[in-house]
Design a protein around this motif. Structure first.
Motif, PDB file in Angstrom:
ATOM      1  N   ASP A  35       0.830  -1.211   0.000  1.00 12.80           N
ATOM      2  CA  ASP A  35       0.000   0.000   0.000  1.00 12.80           C
ATOM      3  C   ASP A  35       0.864   1.260   0.000  1.00 12.80           C
ATOM      4  O   ASP A  35       0.561   2.234  -0.691  1.00 12.80           O
ATOM      5  CB  ASP A  35      -0.935   0.014   1.222  1.00 12.80           C
ATOM      6  CG  ASP A  35      -2.011  -1.064   1.153  1.00 12.80           C
ATOM      7  OD1 ASP A  35      -2.220  -1.629   0.055  1.00 12.80           O
ATOM      8  OD2 ASP A  35      -2.630  -1.348   2.199  1.00 12.80           O
ATOM      9  N   LEU A  38       2.147   1.802  -3.500  1.00 14.54           N
ATOM     10  CA  LEU A  38       1.110   2.365  -4.370  1.00 14.54           C
ATOM     11  C   LEU A  38       0.856   3.835  -4.057  1.00 14.54           C
ATOM     12  O   LEU A  38       0.672   4.654  -4.972  1.00 14.54           O
ATOM     13  CB  LEU A  38      -0.185   1.556  -4.241  1.00 14.54           C
ATOM     14  CG  LEU A  38      -0.124   0.122  -4.761  1.00 14.54           C
ATOM     15  CD1 LEU A  38      -1.425  -0.606  -4.466  1.00 14.54           C
ATOM     16  CD2 LEU A  38       0.180   0.100  -6.245  1.00 14.54           C
ATOM     17  N   LEU A  39       0.859   4.183  -2.770  1.00 15.37           N
ATOM     18  CA  LEU A  39       0.650   5.576  -2.394  1.00 15.37           C
ATOM     19  C   LEU A  39       1.793   6.463  -2.881  1.00 15.37           C
ATOM     20  O   LEU A  39       1.567   7.583  -3.349  1.00 15.37           O
ATOM     21  CB  LEU A  39       0.492   5.689  -0.873  1.00 15.37           C
ATOM     22  CG  LEU A  39      -0.818   5.134  -0.308  1.00 15.37           C
ATOM     23  CD1 LEU A  39      -0.738   5.014   1.204  1.00 15.37           C
ATOM     24  CD2 LEU A  39      -1.982   6.004  -0.724  1.00 15.37           C
ATOM     25  N   GLN A  41       3.693   5.857  -5.516  1.00 20.15           N
ATOM     26  CA  GLN A  41       3.544   5.975  -6.969  1.00 20.15           C
ATOM     27  C   GLN A  41       2.467   7.000  -7.314  1.00 20.15           C
ATOM     28  O   GLN A  41       2.642   7.820  -8.216  1.00 20.15           O
ATOM     29  CB  GLN A  41       3.190   4.618  -7.580  1.00 20.15           C
ATOM     30  CG  GLN A  41       4.357   3.653  -7.600  1.00 20.15           C
ATOM     31  CD  GLN A  41       3.953   2.258  -8.048  1.00 20.15           C
ATOM     32  OE1 GLN A  41       2.782   1.894  -8.006  1.00 20.15           O
ATOM     33  NE2 GLN A  41       4.940   1.474  -8.453  1.00 20.15           N
ATOM     34  N   ASN A  42       1.359   6.978  -6.581  1.00 23.50           N
ATOM     35  CA  ASN A  42       0.291   7.937  -6.802  1.00 23.50           C
ATOM     36  C   ASN A  42       0.769   9.358  -6.493  1.00 23.50           C
ATOM     37  O   ASN A  42       0.465  10.299  -7.225  1.00 23.50           O
ATOM     38  CB  ASN A  42      -0.920   7.574  -5.942  1.00 23.50           C
ATOM     39  CG  ASN A  42      -2.105   8.459  -6.224  1.00 23.50           C
ATOM     40  OD1 ASN A  42      -2.299   8.897  -7.356  1.00 23.50           O
ATOM     41  ND2 ASN A  42      -2.889   8.730  -5.203  1.00 23.50           N
ATOM     42  N   LEU A  43       1.519   9.516  -5.406  1.00 24.88           N
ATOM     43  CA  LEU A  43       2.047  10.826  -5.028  1.00 24.88           C
ATOM     44  C   LEU A  43       2.969  11.364  -6.125  1.00 24.88           C
ATOM     45  O   LEU A  43       2.878  12.540  -6.511  1.00 24.88           O
ATOM     46  CB  LEU A  43       2.804  10.720  -3.700  1.00 24.88           C
ATOM     47  CG  LEU A  43       3.496  11.982  -3.215  1.00 24.88           C
ATOM     48  CD1 LEU A  43       2.471  13.032  -2.826  1.00 24.88           C
ATOM     49  CD2 LEU A  43       4.404  11.662  -2.045  1.00 24.88           C
ATOM     50  N   ASN A  45       3.009  10.556  -9.309  1.00 24.15           N
ATOM     51  CA  ASN A  45       2.225  10.875 -10.509  1.00 24.15           C
ATOM     52  C   ASN A  45       1.416  12.149 -10.346  1.00 24.15           C
ATOM     53  O   ASN A  45       1.291  12.940 -11.276  1.00 24.15           O
ATOM     54  CB  ASN A  45       1.312   9.707 -10.877  1.00 24.15           C
ATOM     55  CG  ASN A  45       2.083   8.542 -11.438  1.00 24.15           C
ATOM     56  OD1 ASN A  45       3.158   8.712 -12.004  1.00 24.15           O
ATOM     57  ND2 ASN A  45       1.554   7.347 -11.271  1.00 24.15           N
ATOM     58  N   SER A  46       0.859  12.373  -9.161  1.00 22.79           N
ATOM     59  CA  SER A  46       0.039  13.572  -8.971  1.00 22.79           C
ATOM     60  C   SER A  46       0.882  14.822  -8.759  1.00 22.79           C
ATOM     61  O   SER A  46       0.438  15.928  -9.046  1.00 22.79           O
ATOM     62  CB  SER A  46      -0.923  13.373  -7.798  1.00 22.79           C
ATOM     63  OG  SER A  46      -0.209  13.253  -6.595  1.00 22.79           O
ATOM     64  N   GLU A  47       2.096  14.667  -8.260  1.00 27.05           N
ATOM     65  CA  GLU A  47       2.976  15.804  -8.002  1.00 27.05           C
ATOM     66  C   GLU A  47       4.163  15.805  -8.962  1.00 27.05           C
ATOM     67  O   GLU A  47       5.299  16.065  -8.574  1.00 27.05           O
ATOM     68  CB  GLU A  47       3.463  15.775  -6.549  1.00 27.05           C
ATOM     69  CG  GLU A  47       2.378  15.976  -5.527  1.00 27.05           C
ATOM     70  CD  GLU A  47       1.728  17.349  -5.609  1.00 27.05           C
ATOM     71  OE1 GLU A  47       2.411  18.311  -6.000  1.00 27.05           O
ATOM     72  OE2 GLU A  47       0.536  17.447  -5.292  1.00 27.05           O
ATOM     73  N   GLU A  48       3.889  15.526 -10.220  1.00 22.27           N
ATOM     74  CA  GLU A  48       4.954  15.438 -11.223  1.00 22.27           C
ATOM     75  C   GLU A  48       5.705  16.757 -11.372  1.00 22.27           C
ATOM     76  O   GLU A  48       6.921  16.773 -11.541  1.00 22.27           O
ATOM     77  CB  GLU A  48       4.369  14.998 -12.562  1.00 22.27           C
ATOM     78  CG  GLU A  48       5.408  14.690 -13.589  1.00 22.27           C
ATOM     79  CD  GLU A  48       4.813  14.055 -14.834  1.00 22.27           C
ATOM     80  OE1 GLU A  48       5.254  14.452 -15.924  1.00 22.27           O
ATOM     81  OE2 GLU A  48       3.942  13.189 -14.711  1.00 22.27           O
ATOM     82  N   LYS A 100      10.289   7.832 -11.687  1.00 24.42           N
ATOM     83  CA  LYS A 100       8.974   7.191 -11.594  1.00 24.42           C
ATOM     84  C   LYS A 100       9.090   5.677 -11.529  1.00 24.42           C
ATOM     85  O   LYS A 100       8.298   5.019 -10.854  1.00 24.42           O
ATOM     86  CB  LYS A 100       8.104   7.576 -12.800  1.00 24.42           C
ATOM     87  CG  LYS A 100       7.520   8.943 -12.726  1.00 24.42           C
ATOM     88  CD  LYS A 100       6.650   9.182 -13.951  1.00 24.42           C
ATOM     89  CE  LYS A 100       5.907  10.480 -13.862  1.00 24.42           C
ATOM     90  NZ  LYS A 100       5.041  10.682 -15.039  1.00 24.42           N
TER      91      LYS A 100
END
Length: 181
Positions: A35, A38-39, A41-43, A45-48, A100
C-alpha cells in the motif's frame, strides 16, 4: 603462501520457525508495505511538477559540483558547464522516467527498514584468506609499463580535447541554425 584469518560480521538474521500469528502479521506487513508503494507511486504521478522541480535543482547543483571536481582547467570547465546547461532538458526527461520507475520501490524499501527495527547479529565469523607474495616487476618491465602509461594518458588528453572541440562546434552550429529563420 600464507593463510590469514579475518573476522567478519554476519549481518543476516537467521530465520526461525514462525507461529501462525507471526505469519499473519508478516502477511499484513507485506500488504501494508505494498500500500505504501502504491501511495508513493500515486504521489509521484500527482505531483509530477514538484518532482521535476526537485530533479531540476539536483541537476543544477550536481552538474556544477561534478564538473568543478573533475575538471580543473578553467576554459574546459566553462565549456562543460555550458554543455551541461544545454543537456538539461534531456536529463530531466530521463531522470523523471527513472524516478517514476525506481524511486517508489527504493523509498518503500528504505521506509520498511526504518520501521522494522531489526538489528544485525554481531557474531564474528572466521574467514580464511589466502595471501600470496607478489613479485615486483623487473626494471625494464617497469620502464616499458611507465612509457605505456604515459602514452595512454597522452591519448586520453588528445581524445578529450577532440571530443570537447567537436561538442563545442556542434553546439555553436545548433545555436546558429536555431537563430537563423
Amino acid at each position: 603462501m600464507t593463510i590469514v584469518r579475518q573476522n567478519t560480521l554476519n549481518t543476516t538474521v537467521s530465520p526461525s520457525v514462525s507461529p501462525p500469528e507471526n505469519l499473519a502479521e508478516k502477511y499484513i506487513e507485506a500488504e501494508r508495505m505494498h500500500d505504501v508503494l502504491l501511495l508513493l507511486q500515486n504521489l509521484i504521478n500527482s505531483e509530477e511538477a514538484t518532482v521535476k522541480l526537485i530533479l531540476d535543482c539536483l541537476y543544477d547543483v550536481g552538474s556544477v559540483n561534478l564538473i568543478n571536481q573533475k575538471l580543473r582547467l578553467k576554459p574546459l570547465n566553462r565549456v562543460m558547464k555550458l554543455i551541461a546547461r544545454m543537456s538539461k532538458p534531456v536529463f530531466k526527461t530521463l531522470a523523471l522516467y527513472w524516478f517514476k520507475k525506481n524511486c517508489p520501490q527504493l523509498i518503500t524499501n528504505w521506509l520498511h527498514t526504518q520501521v522494522s527495527f531489526r538489528k544485525p547479529l554481531n557474531t564474528p565469523q572466521q574467514v580464511a584468506i589466502e595471501v600470496t607474495e607478489l613479485q615486483p616487476y623487473s626494471i625494464p618491465q617497469r620502464e616499458s609499463l611507465s612509457q605505456e602509461i604515459k602514452n595512454l594518458r597522452y591519448q586520453v588528453r588528445l581524445l578529450t580535447v577532440i571530443s570537447i572541440t567537436a561538442i563545442a562546434i556542434l553546439g555553436v552550429i545548433a545555436t546558429w541554425l536555431n537563430s537563423n529563420p
